[in-house]
Design an enzyme around this catalytic site. Structure first.
Site, PDB file in Angstrom:
ATOM      1  N   ASN A   1      -4.271  10.884   1.939  1.00 59.51           N
ATOM      2  CA  ASN A   1      -5.386  10.539   2.351  1.00 59.51           C
ATOM      3  C   ASN A   1      -6.791  10.971   1.973  1.00 59.51           C
ATOM      4  O   ASN A   1      -7.574  10.834   2.288  1.00 59.51           O
ATOM      5  CB  ASN A   1      -5.407  10.427   4.044  1.00 59.51           C
TER       6      ASN A   1
ATOM      7  N   GLU B   1       3.255   7.971   6.523  1.00 57.70           N
ATOM      8  CA  GLU B   1       2.733   8.780   5.145  1.00 57.70           C
ATOM      9  C   GLU B   1       2.897  10.295   5.342  1.00 57.70           C
ATOM     10  O   GLU B   1       2.742  11.050   6.351  1.00 57.70           O
ATOM     11  CB  GLU B   1       1.326   8.439   5.102  1.00 57.70           C
TER      12      GLU B   1
ATOM     13  N   LYS C   1       4.725  -4.317   8.279  1.00 60.19           N
ATOM     14  CA  LYS C   1       4.246  -3.313   7.165  1.00 60.19           C
ATOM     15  C   LYS C   1       3.193  -2.482   7.676  1.00 60.19           C
ATOM     16  O   LYS C   1       2.535  -2.522   8.804  1.00 60.19           O
ATOM     17  CB  LYS C   1       3.417  -4.351   6.331  1.00 60.19           C
TER      18      LYS C   1
ATOM     19  N   THR D   1      -3.158  -0.352  11.022  1.00 64.49           N
ATOM     20  CA  THR D   1      -3.115  -1.125  10.029  1.00 64.49           C
ATOM     21  C   THR D   1      -1.696  -1.773   9.792  1.00 64.49           C
ATOM     22  O   THR D   1      -1.247  -2.216   8.819  1.00 64.49           O
ATOM     23  CB  THR D   1      -3.282  -0.466   8.509  1.00 64.49           C
TER      24      THR D   1
ATOM     25  N   THR E   1       0.807  -1.039   0.046  1.00 66.39           N
ATOM     26  CA  THR E   1       0.083   0.066  -0.019  1.00 66.39           C
ATOM     27  C   THR E   1       0.905   1.204  -0.013  1.00 66.39           C
ATOM     28  O   THR E   1       1.655   1.499  -1.055  1.00 66.39           O
ATOM     29  CB  THR E   1      -0.974   0.057   1.154  1.00 66.39           C
TER      30      THR E   1
END
Length: 239
Positions: free
Chosen positions: A234, A115, A24, A35, A2
């Site tokens: 996002n 991110e 991950k 996540t 991702t």
């Protein structure tokens, strides 16, 4: 992977026994693992009951103390697998030390690949009355968007830190809090300390130390700054 930009891998060895971990995750990193998916492996001989107790303690001190954006998910997983193929066993203290090394490494790698980030931020709360207080204070700061924006803008705004502390249920004296930013004590007893112009926030690493002056407990929460790139990652896709 991702939004991961790189794989996360950690390895170590103790008395010829291998320990390795993979993880991950790049967003939605908060308590309950979010996540994040991680597997820790060893060929040591491990008692399942002891391993569960030790691993839960290690996870609480590592993966559960990273908080990139305060968001969680439904598919977080961390597994510990031991084959016993080496025939070697360790004391509980040795096993905990080995697992702590691997999990700390992976936790840092997750935050370092969060991110949109430009800063890796450690928030250490010291001299808290309880460890729970130290964790709560650090997490409140890690989830404070105004503070995270200030960190992105390289603004040593210790007022944002005190404001975040004020939202918690931790025990503290509002007139006795000290704040250190990258080695400069900018706040002493909840008042201006050293000249904020002395704080260098131009690098990727930012270290915040909050002294509650209430007890002897401490904890560190790892987080990031809040950036336009995080918002873009996002928002610029359809779910």
């Amino acid at each position: 992977m991702t939004t991961d930009s790189k794989p996360k891998i950690a390895t170590s060895e103790m008395s010829g026994v291998a320990f390795a971990g993979i993880a991950k995750g790049a967003g939605m990193l908060a308590p309950s693992l979010a996540t994040m998916l991680s597997v820790i492996m060893t060929d040591a001989v491990v008692d399942s009951f002891s391993a569960k107790v030790i691993f839960e303690k290690v996870v609480e001190q590592t993966f559960n103390r990273i908080d990139s954006d305060g968001c969680t998910s439904t598919n977080d997983t961390v597994l510990f697998l031991a084959s016993g193929a080496s025939g070697v066993s360790f004391s509980d203290m040795q096993l905990e030390s080995a697992l702590l090394k691997i999990c700390s490494d992976l936790s840092y790698q997750l935050i370092a690949d969060a991110e949109g980030h430009t800063k890796i931020v450690s928030i250490t709360t010291i001299n808290a009355l309880t460890e729970a207080d130290a964790v709560e204070v650090g997490r409140a700061c890690a989830r404070n968007n105004l503070l995270k924006c200030a960190l992105h803008g390289e603004d040593p705004n210790w007022g944002r830190i005190l404001a975040a502390i004020g939202t918690t249920s931790a025990t503290f004296d509002p007139y006795r809090i000290d704040v250190n930013l990258n080695g400069v004590q900018v706040c002493t007893e909840s008042s201006p300390g050293a000249d904020r112009e002395l704080v260098d926030m131009s690098g990727e690493i930012i270290e915040i130390v909050i002294d509650l002056n209430m007890g002897s407990e401490s904890a560190t929460i790892m987080t990031n700054d809040l950036t336009a790139m995080y918002v873009h990652e996002n928002s610029a896709y359809a779910t």
